[in-house]
Design a protein around this motif. Structure first.
Motif, PDB file in Angstrom:
ATOM      1  N   SER A 264       0.875  -1.173   0.000  1.00 37.42           N
ATOM      2  CA  SER A 264       0.000   0.000   0.000  1.00 37.42           C
ATOM      3  C   SER A 264       0.908   1.217   0.000  1.00 37.42           C
ATOM      4  O   SER A 264       1.689   1.423   0.938  1.00 37.42           O
ATOM      5  N   ILE A 265       0.817   2.040  -1.066  1.00 33.10           N
ATOM      6  CA  ILE A 265       1.726   3.181  -1.198  1.00 33.10           C
ATOM      7  C   ILE A 265       1.011   4.477  -0.845  1.00 33.10           C
ATOM      8  O   ILE A 265      -0.190   4.647  -1.116  1.00 33.10           O
ATOM      9  N   LEU A 266       1.759   5.386  -0.234  1.00 29.87           N
ATOM     10  CA  LEU A 266       1.231   6.676   0.205  1.00 29.87           C
ATOM     11  C   LEU A 266       2.277   7.755  -0.060  1.00 29.87           C
ATOM     12  O   LEU A 266       3.471   7.547   0.198  1.00 29.87           O
ATOM     13  N   ARG A 267       1.804   8.904  -0.569  1.00 25.24           N
ATOM     14  CA  ARG A 267       2.661  10.079  -0.666  1.00 25.24           C
ATOM     15  C   ARG A 267       2.166  11.144   0.300  1.00 25.24           C
ATOM     16  O   ARG A 267       0.974  11.435   0.358  1.00 25.24           O
ATOM     17  N   VAL A 268       3.085  11.715   1.060  1.00 28.11           N
ATOM     18  CA  VAL A 268       2.801  12.891   1.891  1.00 28.11           C
ATOM     19  C   VAL A 268       3.828  13.944   1.511  1.00 28.11           C
ATOM     20  O   VAL A 268       5.024  13.789   1.795  1.00 28.11           O
ATOM     21  N   ASP A 269       3.377  14.978   0.814  1.00 22.85           N
ATOM     22  CA  ASP A 269       4.262  16.008   0.260  1.00 22.85           C
ATOM     23  C   ASP A 269       5.272  15.340  -0.687  1.00 22.85           C
ATOM     24  O   ASP A 269       4.878  14.790  -1.698  1.00 22.85           O
ATOM     25  N   GLU A 270       6.559  15.335  -0.342  1.00 20.77           N
ATOM     26  CA  GLU A 270       7.563  14.739  -1.226  1.00 20.77           C
ATOM     27  C   GLU A 270       8.153  13.453  -0.647  1.00 20.77           C
ATOM     28  O   GLU A 270       9.212  13.001  -1.081  1.00 20.77           O
ATOM     29  N   ASP A 271       7.446  12.884   0.310  1.00 26.52           N
ATOM     30  CA  ASP A 271       7.871  11.627   0.911  1.00 26.52           C
ATOM     31  C   ASP A 271       6.920  10.514   0.495  1.00 26.52           C
ATOM     32  O   ASP A 271       5.703  10.714   0.414  1.00 26.52           O
ATOM     33  N   TYR A 272       7.485   9.327   0.292  1.00 23.79           N
ATOM     34  CA  TYR A 272       6.712   8.173  -0.172  1.00 23.79           C
ATOM     35  C   TYR A 272       6.898   7.019   0.810  1.00 23.79           C
ATOM     36  O   TYR A 272       8.011   6.773   1.293  1.00 23.79           O
ATOM     37  N   TYR A 273       5.809   6.343   1.088  1.00 22.85           N
ATOM     38  CA  TYR A 273       5.815   5.250   2.044  1.00 22.85           C
ATOM     39  C   TYR A 273       5.090   4.038   1.452  1.00 22.85           C
ATOM     40  O   TYR A 273       4.090   4.191   0.749  1.00 22.85           O
ATOM     41  N   ILE A 274       5.601   2.846   1.736  1.00 25.62           N
ATOM     42  CA  ILE A 274       4.936   1.604   1.351  1.00 25.62           C
ATOM     43  C   ILE A 274       4.790   0.735   2.594  1.00 25.62           C
ATOM     44  O   ILE A 274       5.781   0.449   3.282  1.00 25.62           O
ATOM     45  N   ALA A 275       3.555   0.326   2.873  1.00 24.16           N
ATOM     46  CA  ALA A 275       3.283  -0.622   3.949  1.00 24.16           C
ATOM     47  C   ALA A 275       3.062  -2.002   3.343  1.00 24.16           C
ATOM     48  O   ALA A 275       2.394  -2.133   2.310  1.00 24.16           O
TER      49      ALA A 275
END
Length: 527
Positions: A16-27
């Motif tokens: 599950s990918i998420l962008r917050v501003d210019e940061d990217y996260y994958i759970a």
């Protein structure tokens, strides 16, 4: 610049990918391994680093007794108004007609935690996902499980509103999508683009017919129109592809207005066997004029090499190959089976510079094993450790293990024999069938500290030992490890190979073993 897939090698499924501003996260899913949920971070979609896990307390995730391939399934990461939301399932049972699937929500102001105590949501099915609409309302979707005979077990995607104020689901439950002809509809995620709500789903099962499908609607409750070119991503029918099992996708729009999809894949190491488990890959995507999502460049097959976004590179320091166990807590690469790493069975401070494991239950236990392990993330790698252990009974063991689950593992272990004393040998379980692989274990009486090594070359492992840390001796022959894969069992399972250290004391006296270091090194090794 290109991205090389998989971006999260080794056991990292259901991204599950998420962008917050210019940061990217994958759970990604962690199943029976603790702490729960892996979250990786990137600034460029090319380089990814593992963050602290969000589910670190037994009050958030109590998996003691969870069966193999149960525990945390398909987390969903989202963000709204300064708050991170993480939805996850703790699966308690999955064999037979029934599945007990409890869905929870935790929140945090910082992605690195601390994360809240869980809010219970429902238990109607798995793969829950939270969608934050433009009007501030929040909606949960999950697949619904139908246990009844002669019914579609994957009975569709249900929608219900979530109230952040009341901390619970409210209002009616509506089945908004019954799936396509590919069936086995799961892994839902909702998105909004232009005037449409898009429902992204996984279908075809999580093996070699896996796929990503999409549908859309003008209203969140449907009806949903199926993409005429579904599936939009799949490896099915393409045995020539490096990336197999492509499915279970999640999409993101970059801060440079480019689109990508992360998705699950598997890479067979031999025939159909994927020892590294189900991994995470990424594809560049684009929208058609009539607002359907497509793999960039045409077709619907996953590629190993993908064009990177127009973002400056943010390389990361590679993780250290050696852990000297000189910190008071375990590093983020380590996992334990089902239970937290608490002082009742593990210590990094009782003997500074050593990891002390107090032996508990056997490798067959789904309750309390003394095991600390990390993912195998390369087809070619080495693992090495050195331990001090003085067993006084055959029920006491400790050593280096390659572990898939309670049914499948290979274990280079020190134990005690009544006739020969302190001994070193290899035990194996294949489909639950226990075996001792040496005609006679190697006597190591008088060896206070013994170094152990595993060298993995694709579908084989060769074990070594050293009584002094310098003179390495081969023990046993090269062994097949294809049974350490999802695909070897006679039933579906979902994790991957872990390499680690463990101790057992079946007498209940908790005899301890002290491990001085652990090395995990990826290299083209020879067996």
């Amino acid at each position: 610049m290109t991205i090389t897939n998989p971006i999260l090698p080794g056991f990292n499924p259901d991204p599950s990918i998420l962008r917050v501003d210019e940061d990217y996260y994958i759970a990604t899913s962690t199943f029976e391994w603790f702490p729960g949920v892996q979250i990786h971070h990137s600034r460029d979609l090319v380089h990814w680093g593992l963050l602290p896990h969000p589910l670190t307390r037994k009050s958030q995730l109590n998996m003691e007794g969870d069966l193999d391939s149960c525990g945390v399934w398909a987390p969903c990461l989202s963000y709204h108004n300064g708050v991170y939301y993480l939805i996850y399932t703790d699966v308690k049972s999955r064999i037979g007609a029934f599945k007990d699937t409890h869905n929870y929500l935790v929140t945090a102001a910082d992605i690195r935690g601390p994360w809240s105590e869980p809010i219970y949501l429902n238990s109607s099915g798995f793969d829950p996902s939270l969608f934050h609409d433009d009007d501030g309302r929040k909606w949960l979707v999950n697949m619904i499980w139908d246990h009844r005979k002669d019914h579609n077990r994957f009975a569709g995607i249900v929608l219900q509103e979530y109230s952040a104020e009341e901390r619970m689901l409210i209002g009616p439950v509506k089945n908004i999508f019954k799936g396509t002809e590919l069936k086995l509809t799961e892994g839902p995620h909702l998105y909004k683009w232009h005037d449409y709500y898009y429902l992204l789903t996984a279908e075809g099962g999580t093996q070699y017919n896996h796929a990503v499908t999409m549908s859309r609607s003008k209203t969140i409750e449907g009806p949903y129109e199926v993409d005429p070119q579904n599936p939009i991503l799949t490896s099915a029918g393409r045995p020539d592809l490096v990336l197999q099992k492509a499915g279970h996708g999640s999409i993101v729009q970059t801060h440079t207005d480019e689109w990508y999809m992360v998705h699950l894949v598997g890479r067979p190491v031999h025939d159909k066997y994927c020892n590294l488990g189900r991994e995470t890959a990424i594809q560049r995507m684009s929208w058609t004029d009539d607002l359907w999502l497509r793999v960039d460049g045409g077709g619907n097959a996953p590629s190993v090499l993908v064009a990177a976004p127009r973002i400056p590179l943010h390389p990361l320091e590679p993780p250290a190959e050696k852990d000297d166990f000189d910190q008071p807590v375990l590093g983020v690469d380590w996992s334990t089976l089902r239970i937290p790493a608490d002082e009742s069975w593990i210590s990094l401070t009782e003997r500074p510079g050593y990891l002390r494991l107090k032996g508990m239950e056997s490798m067959s236990s789904v309750h309390r094993q003394s095991m600390v392990a990390r993912r195998q993330q390369s087809f070619y790698c080495e693992a090495e450790t050195s331990l001090e252990f003085e067993p006084g009974h055959f029920q006491q063991m400790a050593g280096l293990i390659l572990y898939y689950d309670t049914m499948d593992y290979i274990y280079l272990r020190i134990t005690h024999h009544e006739d020969t004393g302190k001994s070193l040998g290899i035990v194996r379980s294949r489909k639950g069938q226990y075996d001792e692989l040496l005609e006679q274990d190697v006597c190591i009486n008088g060896v206070q500290r013994c170094a152990l090594k595993a060298v993995i070359d694709r579908e084989h492992v060769q074990f070594w030992f050293s009584p002094d840390g310098e003179d390495w001796r081969r023990i046993g022959e090269a062994l097949s490890i294809i049974h350490l894969s999802d695909d070897f069992a006679d039933y579906i399972r979902f994790t991957g190979t872990f390499i680690g250290i463990c101790a057992q004391d079946l007498s209940g006296s908790r005899k301890h073993a002290d491990f001085d270091y652990f090395v995990y090194k990826e290299a083209k090794a020879q067996v």
